[in-house]
Design a protein around this motif. Structure first.
Motif, PDB file in Angstrom:
ATOM      1  N   ARG A 132       0.830  -1.210   0.000  1.00 24.76           N
ATOM      2  CA  ARG A 132       0.000   0.000   0.000  1.00 24.76           C
ATOM      3  C   ARG A 132       0.865   1.261   0.000  1.00 24.76           C
ATOM      4  NH1 ARG A 132      -5.441  -0.649   0.773  1.00 24.76           N
ATOM      5  NH2 ARG A 132      -6.093  -2.498   1.912  1.00 24.76           N
ATOM      6  N   VAL A 135       2.439   1.818  -3.465  1.00 26.32           N
ATOM      7  CA  VAL A 135       1.489   2.287  -4.476  1.00 26.32           C
ATOM      8  C   VAL A 135       1.021   3.707  -4.161  1.00 26.32           C
ATOM      9  CG1 VAL A 135      -0.792   1.892  -5.482  1.00 26.32           C
ATOM     10  CG2 VAL A 135       0.750  -0.030  -5.115  1.00 26.32           C
ATOM     11  N   GLU A 136       0.638   3.942  -2.927  1.00 22.76           N
ATOM     12  CA  GLU A 136       0.115   5.263  -2.575  1.00 22.76           C
ATOM     13  C   GLU A 136       1.209   6.323  -2.516  1.00 22.76           C
ATOM     14  OE1 GLU A 136      -2.128   4.578   0.982  1.00 22.76           O
ATOM     15  OE2 GLU A 136      -3.622   3.391  -0.100  1.00 22.76           O
ATOM     16  N   LYS A 149      -0.386   4.509 -11.337  1.00 24.56           N
ATOM     17  CA  LYS A 149      -0.766   4.483  -9.923  1.00 24.56           C
ATOM     18  C   LYS A 149      -2.198   3.995  -9.760  1.00 24.56           C
ATOM     19  CE  LYS A 149      -0.893   7.464  -5.846  1.00 24.56           C
ATOM     20  NZ  LYS A 149      -0.572   8.801  -5.318  1.00 24.56           N
ATOM     21  N   SER A 150      -3.110   4.496 -10.582  1.00 23.75           N
ATOM     22  CA  SER A 150      -4.514   4.070 -10.463  1.00 23.75           C
ATOM     23  C   SER A 150      -4.685   2.610 -10.880  1.00 23.75           C
ATOM     24  CB  SER A 150      -5.435   4.981 -11.267  1.00 23.75           C
ATOM     25  OG  SER A 150      -5.132   4.919 -12.628  1.00 23.75           O
ATOM     26  N   LYS A 153      -3.525   0.630  -7.885  1.00 27.71           N
ATOM     27  CA  LYS A 153      -4.523   0.716  -6.806  1.00 27.71           C
ATOM     28  C   LYS A 153      -5.689  -0.223  -7.083  1.00 27.71           C
ATOM     29  CE  LYS A 153      -4.002   5.284  -4.790  1.00 27.71           C
ATOM     30  NZ  LYS A 153      -4.638   6.599  -4.575  1.00 27.71           N
ATOM     31  N   ASP A 154      -6.172  -0.209  -8.330  1.00 31.97           N
ATOM     32  CA  ASP A 154      -7.281  -1.088  -8.710  1.00 31.97           C
ATOM     33  C   ASP A 154      -6.864  -2.561  -8.573  1.00 31.97           C
ATOM     34  OD1 ASP A 154      -8.808   1.139  -9.244  1.00 31.97           O
ATOM     35  OD2 ASP A 154      -8.513   1.034 -11.426  1.00 31.97           O
ATOM     36  N   ASP A 157      -6.831  -3.480  -4.866  1.00 27.88           N
ATOM     37  CA  ASP A 157      -8.187  -3.644  -4.334  1.00 27.88           C
ATOM     38  C   ASP A 157      -8.841  -4.925  -4.845  1.00 27.88           C
ATOM     39  OD1 ASP A 157      -7.929  -1.276  -2.939  1.00 27.88           O
ATOM     40  OD2 ASP A 157      -8.919  -0.067  -4.501  1.00 27.88           O
TER      41      ASP A 157
END
Length: 163
Positions: A132, A135-136, A149-150, A153-154, A157
């Motif tokens: 996390r 990525v963040e 990045k998105s 994140k996807d 999740d």
């Protein structure tokens, strides 16, 4: 085969194949920390590979390094460690450079695999915060890095939902 023939076969194999030599050396003297450090160094070198100012990381080479570590059967926690390190290194590279779309998608798949491996090792609580944070913590000051990045994140999740 007799014991002597088997010993001769092993010695011939040791001399003929570098992969067999590496495996047999590890079997005789298992120093996983040394192997992990060498693998991390090779991963970092591959991920920081550039040509004409553009990132040219080959995710297949990174996967090969991870596979080489896992073929030694060091334990799932060590395989998870090297996979998480590879994701962290790709996130760092993605913060600074443009990454090809195919490499981005392959990194997202590797992220999901790293989560599955960490979960099977029972170490998700250790590796999930690192993933996390990687990525963040990516810089997303320009459009392409924001896409990467998105995407990660996807993938993170989705992988968590599937566990």
């Amino acid at each position: 085969m007799t014991a002597g023939q088997i010993a001769e076969l092993v010695l011939d194999l040791y001399a003929a194949r570098p992969e067999a030599k590496e495996y047999l050396d590890f079997y005789v003297q298992p120093d996983i920390d040394k192997r992990l450090e060498r693998a991390k160094s090779n991963i970092k070198k591959e991920i920081n590979r550039t040509s004409r100012g553009r990132n040219r990381a080959r995710i297949t080479r990174v996967r090969r390094i991870v596979k080489d570590i896992s073929s030694l059967n060091p334990g799932t926690e060590h395989v998870a460690e090297i996979m998480v390190y590879a994701i962290e290194a790709m996130c760092a590279a993605g913060s600074e450079q443009w990454i090809k779309e195919t490499t981005q998608r392959a990194t997202a798949r590797m992220l999901a695999e790293a989560l599955q491996t960490a979960d099977s090792a029972g170490m998700l609580d250790i590796y999930l915060p690192r993933l996390r944070e990687a990525v963040e913590g990516m810089k997303s000051s320009w459009f392409r890095s924001n896409e990467f990045k998105s995407l990660l994140k996807d993938a993170l999740d989705d992988a968590l939902d599937s566990l």
